[in-house]
Structure formats: structure tokens, C-alpha cells
Design an enzyme around this catalytic site. Structure first.
Site, PDB file in Angstrom:
ATOM      1  N   PRO A 106       0.781  -1.238   0.000  1.00 57.75           N
ATOM      2  CA  PRO A 106       0.000   0.000   0.000  1.00 57.75           C
ATOM      3  C   PRO A 106       0.813   1.288   0.000  1.00 57.75           C
ATOM      4  O   PRO A 106       0.248   2.360  -0.143  1.00 57.75           O
ATOM      5  CB  PRO A 106      -0.810  -0.115   1.294  1.00 57.75           C
ATOM      6  CG  PRO A 106       0.054  -0.936   2.191  1.00 57.75           C
ATOM      7  CD  PRO A 106       0.740  -1.928   1.303  1.00 57.75           C
TER       8      PRO A 106
ATOM      9  N   ASP B 186       4.937   1.462 -11.331  1.00 63.32           N
ATOM     10  CA  ASP B 186       3.807   2.378 -11.277  1.00 63.32           C
ATOM     11  C   ASP B 186       4.149   3.506 -10.310  1.00 63.32           C
ATOM     12  O   ASP B 186       5.216   3.512  -9.685  1.00 63.32           O
ATOM     13  CB  ASP B 186       2.540   1.658 -10.808  1.00 63.32           C
ATOM     14  CG  ASP B 186       1.971   0.742 -11.883  1.00 63.32           C
ATOM     15  OD1 ASP B 186       2.315   0.932 -13.059  1.00 63.32           O
ATOM     16  OD2 ASP B 186       1.196  -0.166 -11.535  1.00 63.32           O
TER      17      ASP B 186
ATOM     18  N   LYS C 239       0.372   5.330 -13.890  1.00 63.25           N
ATOM     19  CA  LYS C 239      -0.906   5.865 -14.342  1.00 63.25           C
ATOM     20  C   LYS C 239      -1.511   6.735 -13.249  1.00 63.25           C
ATOM     21  O   LYS C 239      -1.359   6.477 -12.063  1.00 63.25           O
ATOM     22  CB  LYS C 239      -1.877   4.717 -14.673  1.00 63.25           C
ATOM     23  CG  LYS C 239      -1.356   3.767 -15.734  1.00 63.25           C
ATOM     24  CD  LYS C 239      -2.306   2.600 -15.937  1.00 63.25           C
ATOM     25  CE  LYS C 239      -1.770   1.623 -16.959  1.00 63.25           C
ATOM     26  NZ  LYS C 239      -2.679   0.469 -17.154  1.00 63.25           N
TER      27      LYS C 239
ATOM     28  N   GLY D 158       1.471  -1.276  -7.294  1.00 62.67           N
ATOM     29  CA  GLY D 158       0.969  -0.968  -5.969  1.00 62.67           C
ATOM     30  C   GLY D 158      -0.001  -2.037  -5.490  1.00 62.67           C
ATOM     31  O   GLY D 158      -0.668  -2.696  -6.282  1.00 62.67           O
ATOM     32  N   GLY D 159      -0.070  -2.195  -4.163  1.00 64.28           N
ATOM     33  CA  GLY D 159      -1.007  -3.163  -3.597  1.00 64.28           C
ATOM     34  C   GLY D 159      -0.700  -4.576  -4.035  1.00 64.28           C
ATOM     35  O   GLY D 159       0.458  -5.006  -4.063  1.00 64.28           O
ATOM     36  N   ASP D 160      -1.741  -5.311  -4.390  1.00 65.72           N
ATOM     37  CA  ASP D 160      -1.589  -6.654  -4.937  1.00 65.72           C
ATOM     38  C   ASP D 160      -1.832  -6.571  -6.442  1.00 65.72           C
ATOM     39  O   ASP D 160      -2.787  -5.933  -6.887  1.00 65.72           O
ATOM     40  CB  ASP D 160      -2.586  -7.616  -4.300  1.00 65.72           C
ATOM     41  CG  ASP D 160      -2.412  -9.031  -4.822  1.00 65.72           C
ATOM     42  OD1 ASP D 160      -1.643  -9.793  -4.220  1.00 65.72           O
ATOM     43  OD2 ASP D 160      -3.034  -9.362  -5.858  1.00 65.72           O
TER      44      ASP D 160
ATOM     45  N   MET E  20      -9.603   4.335  -5.054  1.00 61.47           N
ATOM     46  CA  MET E  20      -9.447   5.475  -5.974  1.00 61.47           C
ATOM     47  C   MET E  20     -10.798   6.027  -6.426  1.00 61.47           C
ATOM     48  O   MET E  20     -11.031   6.275  -7.600  1.00 61.47           O
ATOM     49  CB  MET E  20      -8.616   5.033  -7.193  1.00 61.47           C
ATOM     50  CG  MET E  20      -7.253   4.458  -6.829  1.00 61.47           C
ATOM     51  SD  MET E  20      -6.167   5.654  -6.012  1.00 61.47           S
ATOM     52  CE  MET E  20      -5.740   6.693  -7.403  1.00 61.47           C
TER      53      MET E  20
ATOM     54  N   GLY F  15      -2.788   6.253   2.434  1.00 58.79           N
ATOM     55  CA  GLY F  15      -2.675   5.271   3.503  1.00 58.79           C
ATOM     56  C   GLY F  15      -1.298   4.660   3.623  1.00 58.79           C
ATOM     57  O   GLY F  15      -0.564   4.494   2.639  1.00 58.79           O
TER      58      GLY F  15
END
Length: 415
Positions: free
Chosen positions: A169, A192, A214, A245-247, A325, A354
Site C-alpha cells: 500500500p 507504477d 498511471k 501498488g497493492g496486490d 481510488m 494510507g
């Protein structure tokens, strides 16, 4: 120290005790043709013999047992016998390890660990100290596995590969250890703008970084071009890390990148990441499920206005809706939810940036969240949590009794 290739070569173990047993498995794993000479052997050695991975001469050792051997290991517990074996090996110019007195032999077996495609060997400088060597080897292997060292190949590979890494995250220390290892071995990183971008600063010098990030409404590199880029870089024999980002499989279009690489015959591995859909609310003290409050979760992306199929989840008071988002489409989201009959007093929380030092949470009920968000100047990246779990005092309530326990009364102090 010298690395020796033992695969397919005869290695003789003289002595059948625990020391020989410990060394035997390692030698077998390296492909050695293992022969044991001893009157009795440990259970581990018996299993190797029974499975055909070793042979056994059930008697005392003689000089002829060393014939055609490439390496001899003596561990009989009798210094005179071990010394004789070392002498026979010296005459035949065969490397010999004497477990009880390494200075007597002509070779030594270092403590050994394997990690990330390298073999780490540690030997004593002077008097033998095998336990110390083993401890150092283990610690070195942990350092390598942590991704804290440069793991890049220094020789070009005929075929490259892609590792799709979920960067988590935002905080660099929420990147998984496996993800960190992949970055440490990367020749090029295609990244990213979200996720563990701070980890890029820790990359070894010379690692190429390609930013294809993006932003909402602004996609400088179309997905098809990103797919083609990964395939081209891997085709050059490079180890490519696609950092997302994230998974990568939670609204990250990672599945498209995997499919494109597979169709092109490019080897690709997926390293899961900590999804912001779960981690960001947690970092703000919001559990997306909570016993007695919510037992279901619906995750959606806010890049497009949500329809009744998704928003209908909010009609079930035990379901949490997490929108990634979604700040830009929040007005439509709220109006559609209210028109659908969602409770105007439903708690809503918006967590911006976060898991970073700039994290901020804005809370209000559904009917008032637009005004609160406008007043606070809420912007993406943000995670919107809608449901009873977003109530600001949820975790301040009295603890829920464990299942199966008897209910009991709880009194609060006056005032």
C-alpha cells in the site's frame, strides 16, 4: 577455498556414525556416487543404502576402498584409522577430509547454505569450529534471502524473465521479503506511481527504472504497450521486475500482463502484495470485518461510477464496501446509494495516502460525506470504506465475549 563438482563422482565415507550421516545427505544432494565403509551405520545411512542412493561395505576400511574416489571423508572416531585413511589418500592424490582433525586431511567441508541461486560456504580460519561456521553461514543466508544484498546476475542470460511484484500500500517496509528479493535481483524495474516506490531508492546502482505510472484520467503508457515492454525487456535476456501498488491481481491489471507474457513464451512469476483494500483501512484503525458488525466485504474500483449491482451490497448492514481510488466519482456514488435506499446515516471513512506519513482519515455519515470531503479537500490516492465498521467509535466499545463463553454484565465508571 575451492568449489568442487561432485555430481557423478565417487565419494567414500569411512565411518558410519552421526558425523558421516550429516555429511551424507548433502553429498547425495550434490549428486555424488556415495560409498560407505563401516561395520555399522546410522539409520540415515541405512535409508540411503536401502533407497539405492549409496552403497555399503560392512567391514573395516582398506586402502583399496579409495580406488577411483575423487573425495574421501574419514570419521571413524579412531585417530589412527582416520590418519591411515588420510595417508592412503595423500599417496593417491585424492582430497581427504578428516572430521576429527581437519589439519590431518587435505580438504575440509565448509558449513554450507543455499540462497537465491548461490551457495554460501563458511570455513574456520585456523582451528576447526564447525558450529560457529554453521551459525555464520545461516546468518549470511538470511541476509541474502532478505534482499539486502545485490542479487543481480553479472553474466547475460540467454532467456530473461519477468517477476510481477505487488509493492503493497505504500510504506517500503510493507513490501514482502520475497518482493524485496526480486528487486535485489532485477536488471530493470518497470514501476507504477503507487506502492513501495521508496524501495527504488535502495536499488543497486545501474538498475534501470522505467516509470509507466498511471494517474486518474491520465495513462501515459497504454496497457498494451506495457505488456509489449515487459516482453521486449525479457527477450533481451534481462530479469524484469514489474512493480505494482497493492496486490497485482486486485484492480492492478496484473492478470493481463501475465497472460501477455505467457502468450509470448516469457517466464513470469507472481509475488503477491498486501492489498490497499485491506491494509489502508487497517492502518486507519478500521477493520473491514468485525465480529457482530460485518462479516462480508465487497471491493470495487472507483475509476468509473458504481452501479446498483455494486452499491446494492450496502443494503445488507453486515457488508462492508471498499472503494479504491473513488474520490473523483464520490458524488455519483453517494447520490446513487441514497437513491437505492441505503441508510443516510451509514458511516463512511475516506483514508488518503494510507500507510504513509501523510495518511489522513475523513469520517462522516453517507448523507454528509460529500460536504466533509469538500471541506477537507480530499484527493486521491484514497480508499473509501462504507459500512458499520467505519463508525469512529467501533473499537472503543466494550469487547465482544469470546464464542462459547457465558455472557456477563459490564459496568462503566460514572462520568
Amino acid at each position: 577455498m575451492l568449489g568442487v563438482e561432485l555430481a557423478g563422482r565417487r565419494v567414500v565415507l569411512v565411518g558410519g556414525g552421526d558425523v558421516s550421516a550429516r555429511r551424507a545427505r548433502r553429498l547425495v544432494d550434490e549428486g555424488a556416487l556415495l560409498h560407505v565403509v563401516a561395520r555399522e551405520i546410522a539409520p540415515v545411512l541405512s535409508e540411503l543404502v536401502e533407497s539405492g542412493l549409496a552403497t555399503w561395505s560392512q567391514r573395516d576400511v582398506v586402502a583399496g576402498d579409495l580406488d577411483e574416489a575423487w573425495l574421501v571423508h574419514a570419521a571413524t572416531g579412531d585417530p589412527a584409522v582416520d590418519g591411515a585413511v588420510a595417508s592412503w589418500a595423500e599417496t593417491r592424490r585424492i582430497w581427504c577430509v578428516v572430521a576429527s582433525a581437519v589439519q590431518t586431511g587435505s580438504a575440509r567441508l565448509p558449513a554450507q547454505e543455499r540462497a537465491e541461486g548461490v551457495v554460501i560456504g563458511v570455513a574456520s580460519d585456523g582451528a576447526a569450529d564447525p558450529r560457529r561456521c554453521a551459525s555464520v553461514a545461516r546468518e549470511l543466508s538470511l541476509t541474502v534471502r532478505s534482499g539486502a544484498v545485490d542479487l543481480r546476475r553479472r553474466r547475460a542470460s540467454v532467456s530473461g524473465s519477468v517477476v510481477l511484484v505487488g509493492g503493497g500500500p505504500g510504506a517500503a517496509d510493507l513490501l514482502t521479503v520475497r518482493g524485496a528479493r526480486a528487486l535485489a535481483a532485477a536488471d530493470v524495474v518497470v514501476t507504477d506511481r503507487l506502492g513501495a516506490v521508496d524501495a527504488l531508492a535502495e536499488l543497486p546502482a545501474g538498475v534501470e527504472i522505467v516509470d509507466v505510472g498511471k494517474r486518474p484520467g491520465h495513462h501515459p503508457v497504454p496497457q498494451e504497450e506495457i505488456n509489449a515492454l515487459l516482453i521486449r525487456l525479457a527477450g533481451e535476456g534481462r530479469r524484469v521486475v514489474r512493480l505494482k501498488g497493492g496486490d497485482p491481481f486486485v484492480y492492478g491489471r496484473g492478470g493481463e500482463e501475465v497472460a501477455a507474457c505467457r502468450a509470448a513464451g516469457v517466464a513470469i512469476e507472481v509475488v503477491p502484495g498486501i492489498s490497499s483494500a485491506i491494509a489502508v483501512p487497517a492502518a486507519a484503525g478500521i477493520p473491514i470485518t468485525h465480529r457482530g458488525v460485518a462479516d462480508g466485504v465487497r471491493i470495487a474500483t472507483g475509476h468509473e461510477a458504481l452501479d446498483s449491482r455494486v452499491l446494492g451490497a450496502l443494503l445488507d448492514e453486515r457488508t462492508t464496501l471498499v472503494v479504491l481510488m473513488g474520490v473523483g466519482t464520490l458524488p455519483v456514488l453517494v447520490s446513487r446509494a441514497l437513491a437505492l435506499g441505503v441508510d443516510p446515516r451509514l458511516p463512511v471513512a475516506i483514508v488518503e495516502r494510507g500507510c504513509t506519513p501523510e495518511q489522513r482519515t475523513t469520517r462522516a455519515v453517507l448523507a454528509e460525506i460529500l460536504a466533509s470531503a469538500a471541506h477537507a479537500g480530499v484527493r486521491n490516492p484514497a480508499v473509501i470504506v462504507m459500512g458499520r465498521v467505519a463508525a469512529p467509535d467501533l473499537l472503543d466499545a466494550a469487547p465482544v465475549a469470546p464464542q462459547g463463553s457465558a455472557p456477563h454484565a459490564m459496568a462503566r465508571p460514572a462520568g
